[in-house]
Scaffold this motif. Structure first.
Motif, short mmCIF file in Angstrom:
data_model
loop_
_atom_site.label_atom_id
_atom_site.label_comp_id
_atom_site.label_asym_id
_atom_site.label_seq_id
_atom_site.Cartn_x
_atom_site.Cartn_y
_atom_site.Cartn_z
N ASP A 38 0.83 -1.20 0.00
CA ASP A 38 0.00 0.00 0.00
C ASP A 38 0.87 1.25 0.00
OD1 ASP A 38 -2.83 1.20 0.60
OD2 ASP A 38 -1.44 2.20 1.99
N LEU A 39 0.50 2.25 -0.82
CA LEU A 39 1.32 3.44 -0.98
C LEU A 39 1.53 4.19 0.32
CD1 LEU A 39 2.80 5.52 -2.75
CD2 LEU A 39 0.57 6.59 -3.18
N ASP A 137 -6.12 -1.78 -8.46
CA ASP A 137 -5.00 -1.37 -7.63
C ASP A 137 -5.37 -1.38 -6.14
OD1 ASP A 137 -6.78 0.71 -7.61
OD2 ASP A 137 -5.26 2.29 -7.81
N THR A 140 -2.60 -1.85 -3.57
CA THR A 140 -1.49 -0.90 -3.57
C THR A 140 -1.93 0.51 -3.20
OG1 THR A 140 -1.77 -0.46 -5.94
CG2 THR A 140 -0.24 -2.21 -5.30
N ASN A 141 -3.25 0.75 -3.12
CA ASN A 141 -3.73 2.09 -2.79
C ASN A 141 -5.09 2.00 -2.11
OD1 ASN A 141 -3.99 4.84 -2.60
ND2 ASN A 141 -3.83 5.24 -4.79
N ALA A 144 -7.48 5.08 -1.87
CA ALA A 144 -8.21 5.60 -3.04
C ALA A 144 -9.47 4.79 -3.34
CB ALA A 144 -7.29 5.60 -4.26
#
Length: 337
Positions: A38-39, A137, A140-141, A144
């Motif tokens: 995750d960013l 995604d 990874t995010n 959002a």
């Protein structure tokens, strides 16, 4: 104190059955979920902070001892960051993702000096249920994640209760500042509390992405009597808490629209030590289009170390369709020297 789903007395993350993992950070020992891709979690682990430039920019604009509503709170770094620069009276942190609630509540309870509550809910212009959209995604995010609003007495599996600002005020009192990170729902949320906003003139800070929804948000803020300012700032500070020099995305910027009464807006400096900030007053949609167009969202790593003249030269070459691979070569084939 946090609501029961976010009770810090609960020692374990229900997803992993392991104790909540904490890392050193700008805010103190911060609880984070086990999401290595995750960013935001990556940023917190690598740099020890997330959105630190954002909260440093906004803190001077806050009224004395404000009640802050952090809508789309994720791990709480926004409220924690504001509190480093400005005393807060109380925080309501609303988050739709149930998987981050244990971490969010732990962070607010242990790291904020003021009373705070973590609430599991979404926020919209009308009551109902928010259904998460499938995202490629997603891992990874997580921050959002966006949603579809459905109505009815009960939502489908996985749906999150959607609350309006008036409903939340009836239960939690009034607010002096709104932070909105609601993945496109910002405009309808504000419209749902027009009378209160027009009368009380809270400070409003809303995420501004490269989307036509941002143009609608600007129009809504202007319709509420504000003169919004566009602010863009580095997502990753050079002077980060961990003193990391290898930034995850060295040229990436985040952006938002700031609306506040004129006396508070006059306190905005538009400065963060060691960083380049984009500040633009907005008189209409064309100003916002230009501001978004001029905001870096990505860039090649090599550009970060280039001087201003070098970057201007590179931009000139790109605008002419020139590349280094065939620069100074005659037409047809490369010339050997």
């Amino acid at each position: 104190m946090p609501d029961s789903p976010a009770d810090p007395a609960q020692p374990a993350n229900p997803l992993t059955a392991d104790p909540l993992h904490t890392i050193p950070s700008l805010y103190g020992p911060l609880a984070v979920p086990p999401w290595p891709e995750d960013l935001i979690v990556r940023a917190l682990q690598a740099h020890g902070e997330w959105g630190a430039a954002e909260t440093e920019l906004l803190a001077p604009v806050l009224p004395d001892a404000p009640v802050v509503w952090d809508l789309g709170a994720f791990l709480g770094s926004f409220s924690l960051g504001l509190a480093r620069h400005h005393p807060l009276a109380r925080v309501l942190a609303v988050e739709a993702n149930p998987r981050v609630l244990p971490c969010l509540a732990r962070n607010l309870d242990r790291l904020l000096a003021c009373p705070a509550r973590a609430l599991h809910a979404g926020v919209g212009g009308r009551a109902g249920w928010l259904v998460p959209r499938a995202r490629p995604d997603a891992e990874t995010n997580h921050g959002a994640q966006d949603y579809d609003l459905v109505t009815g007495p009960a939502g489908p599996a996985g749906a999150v209760p959607c609350r309006t600002l008036p409903e939340l005020r009836a239960e939690h009192g009034d607010y002096d500042m709104l932070k909105l990170d609601l993945e496109g729902l910002e405009t309808e949320v504000l419209q749902g509390d027009r009378a209160y906003i027009a009368a009380r003139r809270p400070v409003i800070w809303a995420e501004c992405n490269e989307d036509r929804a941002s143009l609608a948000l600007l129009k809504a803020l202007a319709g509420l009597g504000y003169a919004p300012v566009y602010l863009a700032f580095p997502a990753f500070r050079r002077a980060n808490f961990n003193r990391a020099t290898d930034l995850i995305y060295p040229l990436a910027y985040e952006a938002g629209l700031l609306a506040a009464p004129p006396d508070l807006l006059a306190r905005l400096t538009g400065r963060v030590a060691g960083e380049e900030i984009i500040t633009r007053p907005l008189s209409g949609p064309q100003d916002l289009r230009r501001a978004l167009f001029d905001t870096p969202r990505w860039g090649k790593a090599e550009w970060a170390g280039m001087s201003r003249p070098e970057l201007i030269a590179r931009l000139g070459r790109l605008s002419q369709g020139q590349g280094l691979a065939d620069f100074l070569d005659p037409p047809g084939q490369p010339e050997e020297l």
